[in-house]
Write a protein that holds these residues in place. Structure first.
Motif, PDB file in Angstrom:
ATOM      1  N   SER A 214       0.816  -1.095  -0.284  1.00 39.12           N
ATOM      2  CA  SER A 214       0.197  -0.450   0.157  1.00 39.12           C
ATOM      3  C   SER A 214       1.292   0.981   0.420  1.00 39.12           C
ATOM      4  N   LEU A 215       1.779   1.712   0.559  1.00 39.83           N
ATOM      5  CA  LEU A 215       2.811   2.614   0.681  1.00 39.83           C
ATOM      6  C   LEU A 215       3.713   2.937  -0.717  1.00 39.83           C
ATOM      7  N   PHE A 216       4.051   1.743  -0.866  1.00 38.03           N
ATOM      8  CA  PHE A 216       4.156   1.680  -2.064  1.00 38.03           C
ATOM      9  C   PHE A 216       3.478   2.081  -3.796  1.00 38.03           C
ATOM     10  N   THR A 217       2.582   1.414  -4.158  1.00 36.62           N
ATOM     11  CA  THR A 217       1.290   2.038  -4.445  1.00 36.62           C
ATOM     12  C   THR A 217       0.910   3.667  -4.137  1.00 36.62           C
ATOM     13  N   PHE A 218       0.826   4.066  -3.370  1.00 37.89           N
ATOM     14  CA  PHE A 218       1.303   5.675  -2.882  1.00 37.89           C
ATOM     15  C   PHE A 218       1.797   6.712  -2.899  1.00 37.89           C
ATOM     16  N   SER A 219       3.058   5.840  -2.497  1.00 40.69           N
ATOM     17  CA  SER A 219       4.698   6.493  -3.490  1.00 40.69           C
ATOM     18  C   SER A 219       4.332   6.243  -5.177  1.00 40.69           C
ATOM     19  N   ALA A 220       3.624   6.067  -5.450  1.00 38.81           N
ATOM     20  CA  ALA A 220       3.691   5.487  -7.568  1.00 38.81           C
ATOM     21  C   ALA A 220       2.795   6.442  -8.026  1.00 38.81           C
ATOM     22  N   TYR A 221       1.504   7.014  -6.834  1.00 39.69           N
ATOM     23  CA  TYR A 221       0.243   7.748  -6.938  1.00 39.69           C
ATOM     24  C   TYR A 221       1.136   9.373  -6.988  1.00 39.69           C
ATOM     25  N   VAL A 222       1.885   9.219  -6.503  1.00 39.56           N
ATOM     26  CA  VAL A 222       2.832  10.793  -5.963  1.00 39.56           C
ATOM     27  C   VAL A 222       3.947  10.784  -7.014  1.00 39.56           C
ATOM     28  N   ALA A 223       4.700   9.505  -7.199  1.00 46.40           N
ATOM     29  CA  ALA A 223       5.860   9.664  -8.324  1.00 46.40           C
ATOM     30  C   ALA A 223       4.573  10.126  -9.975  1.00 46.40           C
ATOM     31  N   ILE A 224       4.054   9.866 -10.373  1.00 43.16           N
ATOM     32  CA  ILE A 224       3.076  10.004 -11.291  1.00 43.16           C
ATOM     33  C   ILE A 224       2.610  11.484 -11.427  1.00 43.16           C
ATOM     34  N   PHE A 225       2.307  11.809 -10.147  1.00 39.11           N
ATOM     35  CA  PHE A 225       1.591  13.427  -9.610  1.00 39.11           C
ATOM     36  C   PHE A 225       3.323  13.941 -10.447  1.00 39.11           C
ATOM     37  N   ILE A 226       3.990  13.798  -9.442  1.00 42.18           N
ATOM     38  CA  ILE A 226       5.385  14.921  -9.887  1.00 42.18           C
ATOM     39  C   ILE A 226       6.119  14.856 -11.770  1.00 42.18           C
ATOM     40  N   LEU A 227       5.645  13.395 -12.671  1.00 39.83           N
ATOM     41  CA  LEU A 227       5.751  13.292 -13.690  1.00 39.83           C
ATOM     42  C   LEU A 227       4.848  14.268 -14.263  1.00 39.83           C
ATOM     43  N   ILE A 228       3.541  14.803 -14.204  1.00 43.90           N
ATOM     44  CA  ILE A 228       2.165  15.470 -14.851  1.00 43.90           C
ATOM     45  C   ILE A 228       2.794  16.273 -14.169  1.00 43.90           C
ATOM     46  N   PHE A 229       3.332  16.949 -13.047  1.00 44.58           N
ATOM     47  CA  PHE A 229       3.026  18.147 -12.383  1.00 44.58           C
ATOM     48  C   PHE A 229       4.615  19.370 -12.919  1.00 44.58           C
ATOM     49  N   GLU A 230       5.179  18.413 -13.330  1.00 44.79           N
ATOM     50  CA  GLU A 230       6.667  18.523 -14.634  1.00 44.79           C
ATOM     51  C   GLU A 230       6.720  18.440 -15.786  1.00 44.79           C
ATOM     52  N   LYS A 231       5.498  18.294 -16.465  1.00 43.98           N
ATOM     53  CA  LYS A 231       5.205  18.344 -17.762  1.00 43.98           C
ATOM     54  C   LYS A 231       4.092  19.452 -18.222  1.00 43.98           C
ATOM     55  N   LYS A 232       3.061  19.690 -16.957  1.00 37.05           N
ATOM     56  CA  LYS A 232       2.400  20.793 -17.212  1.00 37.05           C
ATOM     57  C   LYS A 232       2.525  22.090 -16.814  1.00 37.05           C
ATOM     58  N   LEU A 233       4.271  22.387 -16.428  1.00 36.20           N
ATOM     59  CA  LEU A 233       5.005  23.030 -15.415  1.00 36.20           C
ATOM     60  C   LEU A 233       4.589  24.777 -15.646  1.00 36.20           C
ATOM     61  N   HIS A 234       4.561  24.692 -17.369  1.00 32.58           N
ATOM     62  CA  HIS A 234       4.307  26.102 -17.787  1.00 32.58           C
ATOM     63  C   HIS A 234       3.300  26.485 -18.455  1.00 32.58           C
ATOM     64  N   GLN A 235       2.661  25.015 -18.177  1.00 31.23           N
ATOM     65  CA  GLN A 235       1.224  25.368 -19.402  1.00 31.23           C
ATOM     66  C   GLN A 235      -0.411  25.847 -18.379  1.00 31.23           C
ATOM     67  N   LYS A 236      -0.914  26.268 -18.662  1.00 33.08           N
ATOM     68  CA  LYS A 236      -2.589  27.493 -18.149  1.00 33.08           C
ATOM     69  C   LYS A 236      -3.023  26.538 -18.503  1.00 33.08           C
ATOM     70  N   LYS A 237      -3.734  25.029 -17.993  1.00 35.54           N
ATOM     71  CA  LYS A 237      -4.720  24.905 -17.934  1.00 35.54           C
ATOM     72  C   LYS A 237      -5.362  24.052 -16.947  1.00 35.54           C
ATOM     73  N   LYS A 238      -6.682  23.789 -16.800  1.00 37.07           N
ATOM     74  CA  LYS A 238      -8.034  24.356 -16.306  1.00 37.07           C
ATOM     75  C   LYS A 238      -6.856  22.810 -14.825  1.00 37.07           C
ATOM     76  N   ILE A 239      -6.610  22.099 -15.355  1.00 37.58           N
ATOM     77  CA  ILE A 239      -5.691  20.399 -14.254  1.00 37.58           C
ATOM     78  C   ILE A 239      -4.628  21.137 -13.497  1.00 37.58           C
ATOM     79  N   ASP A 240      -3.663  22.996 -14.140  1.00 38.08           N
ATOM     80  CA  ASP A 240      -2.412  23.292 -13.534  1.00 38.08           C
ATOM     81  C   ASP A 240      -3.109  23.972 -12.348  1.00 38.08           C
ATOM     82  N   MET A 241      -3.954  24.725 -12.225  1.00 32.09           N
ATOM     83  CA  MET A 241      -5.131  25.522 -11.479  1.00 32.09           C
ATOM     84  C   MET A 241      -5.159  24.333 -10.420  1.00 32.09           C
TER      85      MET A 241
END
Length: 267
Positions: free
Chosen positions: A134-161
């Motif tokens: 469960s801890l590793f599953t949660f860490s995987a969600y965090v890791a995926i979030f970090i990747l998505i955040f880095e990709k959208k860091l300079h984009q102005k979309k609703k998910i960025d808000m």
């Protein structure tokens, strides 16, 4: 039919916070408290599903049950941590897939009863293993979030808000490292107890099958990642990819084998 009512309640309690977060792009304290309450109610309903599905005497850890147990503990970890840290932005990534798993759960229910005596040693082994997954599953969600955040860091979309309340990226990576460190310790205990007590717990000595090989590979990769982070300051996308690779091996070691045997081969 009895199980569908708690599934409906849990799904609504898990999906509503994500929908509210999309509607109100910058969550305030009232919305955060409401979401915490809804998730708490969802966890209670989720537990009733586990109780009905697993039965505990004997324990039924079939493929679908293993999935919803892992999702339960992952959400519980998120819910507890979110009281002290701002993890609201993780809700859609964690709650929506969990609700989907619950909805399809009755369609994939299979029986895989653990006939071993429920000794304290056995229950401790199972509890530590499930917590590690469960801890590793949660860490995987965090890791995926970090990747998505880095990709959208300079984009102005609703998910960025929605990500407007995020913590600094380096703090998120440090948090991911700490979660992986705790999970690695629990996984180490799981592997050692599995080696020492395999015959006592499961009736057969330890065998080097795909399950044990994938588990050991995951353990080695997580260990390498933690050593690299500690000694050489590994960070960024490469460390995230290594973390997700280790998680995939861990997923294949248990859930992968269960999926093939129970869902495809019907064993």
């Amino acid at each position: 039919m009895e199980i569908w009512l708690p599934i409906l309640i849990t799904s609504l309690c898990y999906l509503t916070p994500s929908l509210l977060l999309f509607k109100k792009q910058i969550p305030d304290k009232n919305l955060t408290n409401l979401n915490a309450l809804l998730i708490g109610i969802g966890l209670l309903a989720h537990f009733t599903i586990l109780k009905a599905s697993i039965s505990f005497n004997p324990i039924n850890l079939g493929f679908s049950n293993a999935l919803i147990v892992t999702s339960f503990f992952s959400i519980l970890i998120f819910w507890i941590l979110n009281f002290n840290k701002n993890f609201n932005y993780l809700q859609p990534f964690l709650l929506i897939p969990s609700a989907f798993l619950l909805i399809i759960h009755p369609l994939f229910v299979s029986n895989h009863f653990l006939t071993t005596d429920l000794s304290p040693l056995f229950m401790t082994h199972i509890a530590i293993a499930l917590l590690a997954y469960s801890l590793f599953t949660f860490s995987a969600y965090v890791a995926i979030f970090i990747l998505i955040f880095e990709k959208k860091l300079h984009q102005k979309k609703k998910i960025d808000m929605i990500l407007s309340g995020f913590q600094p990226l380096i703090e998120m990576e440090n948090f991911l490292f700490n979660i992986n460190k705790i999970g690695f310790i629990l996984l180490t205990i799981t592997l050692i107890s599995g080696i020492l007590f395999s015959e006592q717990l499961f009736g057969t000595p330890l065998q080097f099958n795909h399950k044990s090989v994938f588990s050991i590979l995951a353990w080695l990769i997580y260990g390498l990642l933690l050593v690299g982070k500690r000694l050489y300051g590994w960070r960024g996308r490469n460390s995230i990819y290594i973390s997700l690779t280790a998680f995939v091996f861990l997923l294949l070691s248990y859930l992968g084998s269960k999926f093939v045997l129970e869902i495809i081969l019907h064993r």
